[in-house]
Every structure is written in C-alpha cells, then in structure tokens.
Design an enzyme around this catalytic site. Structure first.
Site, PDB file in Angstrom:
ATOM      1  N   LYS A 140       0.796  -1.225   0.000  1.00 12.56           N
ATOM      2  CA  LYS A 140       0.000   0.000   0.000  1.00 12.56           C
ATOM      3  C   LYS A 140       0.825   1.269   0.000  1.00 12.56           C
ATOM      4  CE  LYS A 140      -3.676  -2.099   2.801  1.00 12.56           C
ATOM      5  NZ  LYS A 140      -4.316  -2.018   4.129  1.00 12.56           N
ATOM      6  N   GLU A 211      -1.334  -2.336   9.874  1.00 12.87           N
ATOM      7  CA  GLU A 211      -0.786  -1.372   8.904  1.00 12.87           C
ATOM      8  C   GLU A 211      -1.654  -0.131   8.811  1.00 12.87           C
ATOM      9  OE1 GLU A 211       1.247  -1.909   5.160  1.00 12.87           O
ATOM     10  OE2 GLU A 211       0.851  -4.069   5.320  1.00 12.87           O
ATOM     11  N   HIS A 215      -1.661   4.742  10.029  1.00  8.93           N
ATOM     12  CA  HIS A 215      -2.115   5.971   9.363  1.00  8.93           C
ATOM     13  C   HIS A 215      -2.924   6.878  10.270  1.00  8.93           C
ATOM     14  CE1 HIS A 215      -0.904   4.759   5.315  1.00  8.93           C
ATOM     15  NE2 HIS A 215      -1.357   3.549   5.587  1.00  8.93           N
TER      16      HIS A 215
END
Lengths: 346, 346
Positions: A140, A211, A215
């Site tokens: 990503k 993951e 963010h």
C-alpha cells in the site's frame, strides 16, 4: 496463454484468499505456499482445500468453533503451513521456494510489510538467485514504490517483471481511476474513498489492520509495529470499532503519476474501517475530476457495491494483474509495473 | 515509448477530433489524413490547426457563421481535406497513405462503416501492401468483430496489430465493465447505458447519427444507409429530437466475451441521443452485476459526468488504445485486440 504456476509467500488473510480464489479462476495453478515455519511445494498443483483447512485454526476469539471465522495458526500456535500433509517444516521458507522457482511463473508476496524494505529485500533474494519470472505484491505505501524502482535495472538484468500495488487500493481502484481519467486532458483531483467491514474477516487480517493503524493521528509505522495485540484492541475500543482515515500514504498517488495520469499530489486516499460489522461503513468510491479537451469540467465515478468484500476486491484484481505480469514477462518486458501502467498507456 | 506517428482515415467528427486531441496528448504526431478526395501527408507532422480550419465549413444550417458550429466541407462542397495547403487532391486517398505507411506507426480508421465489411476491407488493403503497424477503429457493431477475427492469421503474418472498438462504447465503457467485473467470479449482467447531447456537434457527427438510426425499431443498416438527409431530419422530428435505443447491436458484448469477462448474451447496450440539446438526456452508466468468490451478489458502477462530451469520451480512449496497440506491435504481438483485452487479462 499457457497455464500459470504460481507461489504464495505468506498465508495470512490475503495469501489464503489468493489460494482460494485461484481455484475459481481459469489458467492458474498454485504450486507453492509458505509461512514462517513451513513450506508446501507441488509442481502438479497444491491441494488448496487441504492446505487451507490444515492452516486454519478452529478457535475464535470467544473460544467457540465456527466455520466462517478462521484464523491463521502460525501466529498463534506455531504450526501454520507445516500442519498440512503437503508441507514440510523449515527455517528457510523463502529460500526453499526460490530453490524451486525455475518451475514457478509468478510469486505473490502476501507478507506484512511493516518494515518498508521487507518486500524489496525479498525481491533482492529472488534476483540474486537468478529468478526469471513475475513477482506480485499488494503493498500500500507510496515510499516502497521508489525502493522497487531503484531496483529496476536489477530486475531487467535478471528477467523479473515486478507488479506492485496490485490489490484493491492500490490496484483495482488505481486502474479505475486511470480509466475514469480518460475523459479528461487535465486531471485536477483523484479521490479514493474506501469502506471495509471486517468483523468476521478480522482475525485473518490482523496484519492489514495494524498497517492501517499506522495511518491514524498519533501513530506511525514504527509505533504501530510495536503495538501488542492488546494495545491494538484498545485503539479499536477507543474508536468504537470504527477507524476513519484521511490523507493516507497509499501508493495510488505515485502509481498514477508514474502511469502519466496525474500528479501524485492530486491524489487523496481515505476511508473507514469497521471491525465490528461486516456491513461496509461507507461506499467505496473513486472520483476523478478533470477538464475535457473541449473545456468542460466534470467528475467521473467508480463505485463498488457495498456487498463486495475487501477480500473479493483485493484477490480478484491481484490474480488478474498477475496474469498481465506473466504476459509481459513472457514477452521479455522486465522491470517494475503498477496497476495503471498495465492498462492501455493512455 | 518513442514518439508515435499516426494517420487518420476520414475527417468527419471522429477523425477531426482525433487530430485535435492528439495536439494535447504527449508522444503522438499526426502525419497523414485523408477524406474521399484529398490527402495530406507530412512525416514531420501535420499542421493540425490549418488542416482543421481548411476542412471546416463556416456555414451552419441556417446559413449563419459561428465558431462553435462547424461541418465538414467534403460532404457539402466537395473540397474537404483538399482545401488544406498541406494536401493534394486525389482519387486514391487510402492507397496514397498506404504508399507512405512504412513511416506510419498507427492508422485510425475513422470512416463510417455503414457497409459491414468496409473497415475489414480497408484492413485487407493495408495487409496486401505488407503494412507492419497498428490499425485502430472505433466501430460499434458486433458482427464486424467476427470479420476482423477471420482475418487474424493475415494480420499475424503481415505484422498488423488491429485494435477494434476503441472509442467510448465499445472502448472506454468496455474497459470500465472489465474492471468493474473484477470483484466477481461470476457475472450475471453488464448493462451499458449512454446519454449523448449532440446539438452543436450534430453537423460533425451525421454519420454516427445515421448509424444509430439503424438501431431504431423499423430500421436496419440497409434502410438507414439509404435515407436522405431530409428523411433523417423527419425521423428526428418524429422523436422530438430525442432518440432512445434499447438492445443495440454494440460490440461490447463480443469484446467482453472474447476477453473472458462474461457471455456476450449477458451484455445489454442502450441509450438516449438528443440532437436538440448539448445537455446529456441521461447519465452514461456501466453497471456490472455478479457474485463474489465469497457468495455475495452486488452491482459495481462506473459513471461519466454529464459534462463530458461524446467527443471527449471517444477520442481520449481511442488515442490511449492506439498507444497500447503500438506497444503490442513493437513487442511483436499481432492479431486482433479489443479494449478489454488490452486491460490486464483478468
């Protein structure tokens, strides 16, 4: 095209679904799979049902046994792939697959990439062994694309076609953005907004959730990597199970720029992850705004039905892009290719 | 990729817009154009502005002069391309371009295809002359694809990469359908529905309108071809300027089937053409309904903004698919390719 024999590195959610999905796609034969402690190789084709059953835990969070809720045992009980009758225990799973790779057309790298260079370093090992074939990842993060691009000459010299960011986003949605852009000569904004409901799929996708947490405000990759399972549960609790992300570092930006569609800075990616519902909290939508050659401004859109799961939208495209990669590889096209670059070169 | 030198056969609406569009796309140099009575060839690149100005009539239907409403003179006054200072009058325009084709990478065939085999027969002439390169058309009708497919061996032997159906639909929307299908393992229905507002573009697109009329109840290609301009005006009047089409014979069906996306019979194409407004009478939408690998049924959608014109949606994709075709041709991939086949082979 001749039948494609492929391997999967990693048997977390994405790896397992890739194997499962391949059984319903034509022309794809899974011949190898591994996790940290086990490797299964059969050049005639793996028995996917046995492998998935053997690597699945029958234990859910509340201790009950359900068919729909499976988790990967290697992270829990240390058995994983090695529990399959087709597999062997090993300390060198990737090397074992590399040793057999002269009969493998493509390798899906479905391992967590919490260290930026983990996937690039796997690619290094395949190149060092002289592998000629396709490597596919569903990574990503934007910055990894540059690390792969730095290895372009190595891939070309070796005969590797590296397909990067070939899942849902980047992947399917990057491709949709590239197509939607074709009405325009000047692109103003590409906005990718996703919704994922991950209640029953949560156990299989812990790596992905970790993951994503990187963010959130207040976290980065390093802190997310060091979170314990309990700390992750607490983060989720603090958000009532619903994590909203804006301005994510998603490789759609650099992949669209490299494909000549728009500037990376014009791409924004965000979305909502709900780990307490299988219903999507928002509709996955790609919006591309631009100006036509005859001076009109407009926004084209691509929407995925809320009923389509993350797994369906990752694994279908991943195998499609894999096939495109094999085609390129057999034509002698080596290097690094993103999902939009595999579309017609608009 | 090296710069692409291309030719356009036909300077009706699509041909003219292709030339215009190429001036804002990178890496494309128009080097030849022709209509029935004239041909312009300059291997250094045509002066597109001069050519378009010279071939445009300043006379609209009511005799007034406006910048936005242009028509092609060759159908009216017999001058057309030959009116350009770059052009010569000729009785053999296509042969003249074929004679120069060893320095032309790709040829856009933008002629009306009211006779089914008109475009296939043009391809025959390029093949007979030993042309090695790309031929692109934006044809619509399903049955022509089979005629081209019948010529596959000839194309392969000669070194021709024929890209068929590379406009908006088939073309852009076919590609969108192929992408939207990637969430599913079983496709139930692909529904393509278009809206075109063609008031100011009407004069430039008479051939397209005539082809569309062949899809109306009570008409077929033969009767539509024989209609006088006055009879077409009467058909339009009878529908108050708004022609609605259902179950059109559009090549999206066979192109999606050939790309392995779905059965041709699962594809429906329809739409509304309004020749008295530039506003679209309905929003162009691709809907793909299917079942995911995990058993969910859903519909993914792709929508074009009403502000994007037919010309923007035909010519952008056509030049994109042309570039994809040149890439294939330079890699030695010859034969017949549809727009969905140029996507990753999902």
């Amino acid at each position: 095209m001749h039948d494609i024999r492929f391997a999967v590195l990693g048997t977390g959610g994405i790896g397992r679904r890739t194997l499962e999905y391949a059984t319903v796609k034509d022309g794809l034969t899974p011949v190898a799979a591994c996790d940290r402690h086990g490797v299964a190789i059969d050049h005639e084709g793996l028995d996917v049902s046995e492998l998935l059953a053997a690597t699945a835990s029958q234990t859910t969070d509340d201790g009950s046994s359900t068919a729909g809720t499976t988790s990967v045992t290697h992270s829990r009980e240390g058995s994983g792939v090695a529990a399959s009758s087709q597999a062997e225990r090993t300390e060198t799973p990737i090397d074992d697959i590399i040793a057999a790779a002269d009969r493998i057309d493509a390798v899906v790298i479905a391992v967590p990439n919490l260290e930026h260079d983990f996937i690039p370093r796997i690619a290094d090992r395949f190149a060092a062994a002289g592998y000629k074939g396709v490597l596919v990842d569903v990574l990503k993060r934007s910055r990894v694309i540059g690390m792969l691009e730095d290895r372009r000459d190595m891939f070309v010299d070796t005969g590797i076609t590296f397909i990067c960011g070939a899942g849902a986003t980047p992947g399917l949605l990057t491709g949709a953005a590239a197509l939607a852009a074709q009405s325009f000569v000047d692109i103003e904004a590409v906005d990718i907004w996703w919704g994922v409901g991950l209640k029953s799929g949560y156990e299989d996708n812990r790596g992905t959730v970790r993951e994503d947490i990187a963010h959130l405000d207040g976290y980065d990759l390093e802190t997310a990597r060091q979170l314990s399972d309990e700390e992750i549960a607490r983060v989720i609790d603090d958000h009532d199970g619903r994590l909203e992300f804006t301005d994510m570092e998603h490789a759609d930006d650099v992949l669209l720029e490299r494909a000549g569609i728009c500037d990376a800075e014009d791409v924004t990616v965000g979305g909502i992850l709900d780990v307490r519902s299988d219903e999507k909290p928002t509709t996955t939508t790609v919006s591309v705004t631009g100006t036509t050659f005859d001076g009109e401004r407009g926004t084209n859109t691509f929407q995925l039905d809320d009923a389509t799961s993350m797994e369906a939208n990752v694994n279908g495209p991943a195998l499609g892009y894999l096939k495109a990669g094999v085609r390129r590889n057999r034509n002698g096209e080596y290097g690094v290719f993103g999902p939009a670059a595999l579309l017609p070169e608009f």
